[in-house]
Enzyme design. Structure first.
Site, PDB file in Angstrom:
ATOM      1  N   PHE A  21     -10.263   7.803  17.022  1.00 12.48           N
ATOM      2  CA  PHE A  21     -11.539   6.685  17.757  1.00 12.48           C
ATOM      3  C   PHE A  21     -11.057   5.673  18.374  1.00 12.48           C
ATOM      4  O   PHE A  21     -11.715   5.081  19.247  1.00 12.48           O
ATOM      5  CB  PHE A  21     -12.664   6.697  16.818  1.00 12.48           C
ATOM      6  CG  PHE A  21     -13.081   7.947  16.082  1.00 12.48           C
ATOM      7  CD1 PHE A  21     -13.840   8.904  16.658  1.00 12.48           C
ATOM      8  CD2 PHE A  21     -12.802   8.324  14.695  1.00 12.48           C
ATOM      9  CE1 PHE A  21     -14.171  10.047  15.946  1.00 12.48           C
ATOM     10  CE2 PHE A  21     -13.255   9.443  14.228  1.00 12.48           C
ATOM     11  CZ  PHE A  21     -13.883  10.289  14.688  1.00 12.48           C
ATOM     12  N   HIS A  26      -4.659  -2.149  -4.247  1.00  9.15           N
ATOM     13  CA  HIS A  26      -4.144  -3.445  -4.946  1.00  9.15           C
ATOM     14  C   HIS A  26      -5.203  -4.622  -4.603  1.00  9.15           C
ATOM     15  O   HIS A  26      -6.367  -4.270  -4.074  1.00  9.15           O
ATOM     16  CB  HIS A  26      -2.695  -3.992  -4.084  1.00  9.15           C
ATOM     17  CG  HIS A  26      -3.117  -3.938  -2.501  1.00  9.15           C
ATOM     18  ND1 HIS A  26      -3.832  -4.875  -1.765  1.00  9.15           N
ATOM     19  CD2 HIS A  26      -2.534  -3.025  -1.529  1.00  9.15           C
ATOM     20  CE1 HIS A  26      -3.903  -4.573  -0.713  1.00  9.15           C
ATOM     21  NE2 HIS A  26      -3.194  -3.723  -0.323  1.00  9.15           N
ATOM     22  N   SER A  48       0.692  -1.294  -0.001  1.00 10.42           N
ATOM     23  CA  SER A  48       0.072   0.094  -0.095  1.00 10.42           C
ATOM     24  C   SER A  48       0.927   1.280  -0.082  1.00 10.42           C
ATOM     25  O   SER A  48       0.451   2.254  -0.487  1.00 10.42           O
ATOM     26  CB  SER A  48      -0.831  -0.105   1.179  1.00 10.42           C
ATOM     27  OG  SER A  48      -1.996  -1.040   1.101  1.00 10.42           O
ATOM     28  N   ASP A  65      -8.638  -4.679   3.543  1.00 10.04           N
ATOM     29  CA  ASP A  65      -7.329  -5.352   3.501  1.00 10.04           C
ATOM     30  C   ASP A  65      -7.238  -6.218   4.490  1.00 10.04           C
ATOM     31  O   ASP A  65      -6.653  -7.430   4.463  1.00 10.04           O
ATOM     32  CB  ASP A  65      -6.336  -4.155   3.309  1.00 10.04           C
ATOM     33  CG  ASP A  65      -4.973  -4.752   3.332  1.00 10.04           C
ATOM     34  OD1 ASP A  65      -4.630  -5.142   2.189  1.00 10.04           O
ATOM     35  OD2 ASP A  65      -4.344  -4.660   4.325  1.00 10.04           O
ATOM     36  N   THR A  92      -1.543   4.191   3.539  1.00 15.51           N
ATOM     37  CA  THR A  92      -2.464   4.673   2.726  1.00 15.51           C
ATOM     38  C   THR A  92      -2.628   6.199   3.145  1.00 15.51           C
ATOM     39  O   THR A  92      -2.578   7.027   2.287  1.00 15.51           O
ATOM     40  CB  THR A  92      -3.619   3.873   2.299  1.00 15.51           C
ATOM     41  OG1 THR A  92      -3.378   2.525   1.650  1.00 15.51           O
ATOM     42  CG2 THR A  92      -4.600   4.349   1.539  1.00 15.51           C
TER      43      THR A  92
END
Length: 519
Positions: free
Chosen positions: A287, A378, A117, A336, A180
């Protein structure tokens, strides 16, 4: 043989062979044209032809990234989504699959056929492909080598938007410092340097800064306006349950930085929902300590965490106050993670939640000045196989059709006389799976001579079931095939064909007309 085939074709063309049909080949019978399949295809083409949206520049860009959301994941999620509504599922579409423009994206890194990623998101955010594991550092540098960063730094689309006075935001169900989301704002030769405790001695000696610290001190524009996700542990000290060993509380530093502005720091879904965004200019929401919950777990256990759709809606509400425009990146990071765990159940439910977030955005923004892109970074090695009958539960065991094409009414059996599921993985934790047992020692890596386990009495649609895998690995792996890019709104017409992943950056530049060099 060739002469016989050609002779048969001539007879057929001349109308000599009439056993299969009594109509002329150049005509379509009424029952064909009134078929629902025919009508649906005709309507889809008509809608395509009627799309007269003129080419306009995008003031706003929203980039949705379903981490690990390959084509097989899209297919399985759309089927599950439909089946949860009582439909057969195959005819369903996720919200963004109805977008008018689509392309295929090649995902390889400069040093890996199957990517990670960090490298893939770097390509989308900078227009430059790089090595796996590296965030916004050109591949002339080496992974985990701080000294090699100098002269290889890459600037991001988010930073370009900030520099032009537009607002920016990042939303993720993963840690906000994960690969990411980090690739929207940070530069690091090692994706795992999320907080200072992870820095190597070489990194410290050469002055590299951890990803969380880079986020709160970003000096382009006035900093990111909306930050919503998990990963609180990388912002606070070990005394407070965090990972930092430098004594810094980055949440306090963030609040100090914006003490003279209307800033809000929230830690729960209820706090986010109760924030007065009309009187808020900067918003930080962390969070959970690590990644946010899988969406199925969040709802099942009534956790006080916002959904990805709720985070998306709140982010757009705040960012939309800037009349010059904004950029928002929204990642569904736990698709993922579900796949890595060999759990199609969690991966697919997070994909469905992701589609709801896209729907929220599409119904909220003005598409005449907003470009929405939906893609993945991906794929994964989950596959759909076994000749299942139409409407077969996508998380269930395969039931095939009989010789007349009708459902058999019973699970199909493999050569070992055992049933098998519609979904499976090429590798991962589910090797010789016991079908949902929780004893890890018993579940994984059984000797080959034990064979597959009998799933006859196992509920393969339950949340705790892990699909079978062919090759035993400690974590299911990414896959190397192309993923999809879906687009709607201003500039969407640029999305077509088969593209390198770094082209996503250039699509956003082309849609916004953003300057990329000093005047």
């Amino acid at each position: 043989m060739g002469k016989q085939v050609n002779r048969a074709l001539r007879f057929f063309a001349a109308g000599t062979v009439t056993a299969m049909s009594s109509i002329a080949l150049a005509e379509l019978p009424a029952y064909q044209q009134t078929s629902s399949w025919y009508a649906n295809g005709e309507a889809a083409l008509a809608a395509k032809l009627a799309d007269t949206r003129t080419e306009k520049s995008a003031k706003n860009v929203i980039l949705f990234v379903g981490d690990g959301m390959g084509v097989s994941t899209l297919t399985a999620a759309r089927i599950l989504d439909g089946q949860m509504r009582g439909e057969s599922g195959e005819e369903n579409l996720l919200s963004f699959e109805a977008f008018p423009h689509t392309a295929l994206i090649k995902t390889y890194n400069t040093n890996q056929q199957t990517p990670d990623s960090a490298g893939t998101m770097t390509a989308m955010m900078t227009g430059v492909k790089t090595r796996a594991g590296m965030i916004n550092v050109d591949s002339d540098g080496l992974r985990a080598d701080c000294a090699g960063v100098a002269g290889n730094e890459l600037n991001t689309f988010l930073e370009l938007m900030e520099d032009q006075g537009r607002s920016t935001g990042i939303v993720s169900t993963a840690r906000i410092t994960h690969a990411t989301p980090a690739a929207t704002y940070a530069r690091s030769p090692e994706r795992n340097w999320e907080s200072n405790d992870g820095l190597s001695e070489e990194a410290v000696a050469n002055g590299c800064v951890d990803i969380a610290a880079q986020l709160v001190s970003l000096d382009v524009g006035d900093g990111i306006d909306v930050i919503l996700g998990g990963g609180r542990r990388h912002f606070i000290t070990s005394d407070d349950g965090g990972k930092r060993t430098d004594g810094r509380d980055l949440t306090a530093e963030w609040r100090d930085r914006y003490s003279e502005q209307r800033a809000a720091y929230v830690q729960s879904g209820s706090e986010l929902a109760g924030t007065d965004l009309a009187n808020t200019d900067k918003l930080l929401g962390l969070f959970t300590a690590s990644h946010m919950s899988y969406d199925a777990d969040r709802t099942a256990h009534d956790k006080d965490e916002p959904s990805i759709a709720e985070m998306t809606g709140r982010a757009i509400e705040l960012l939309s106050k800037n009349e010059q425009g904004y950029f928002l990146m929204v990642e569904s990071g736990r698709i993922d993670h579900g796949h890595h765990a060999g759990s199609a159940y969690t991966a697919l439910h997070d994909t469905i939640a992701f589609a709801e977030a896209v729907k929220t955005a599409t119904e909220t923004v003005n598409l005449d000045d907003t470009l929405i892109l939906v893609t993945a970074d991906h794929s994964h090695v989950m596959t759909i196989a076994g000749y299942a009958t139409r409407g077969n539960p996508i998380l269930g065991k395969v039931e095939t059709n009989d010789s007349h094409g009708a459902p058999t009414g019973a699970p199909a059996l493999a050569k070992d006389d055992l049933p098998y599921t519609a979904l499976s993985y090429a590798n991962g934790l589910g090797f010789a799976d016991l079908g949902g047992e929780t004893n890890a020692d018993a579940r994984y890596y059984l000797p080959a001579d034990t064979g597959r386990k009998d799933l006859t009495a196992t509920d393969t649609q339950a949340p705790g079931f892990h699909q079978e895998a062919l090759v035993p690995l400690g974590s299911e792996s990414h896959a190397g095939e192309d993923i999809t890019l879906h687009a709607i709104g201003a500039g969407a017409q640029l999305v077509q064909g088969t593209l390198e992943q770094n082209a996503v950056f250039h699509l956003m530049i082309g849609a916004t007309g953003l300057p990329v060099s000093a005047e």
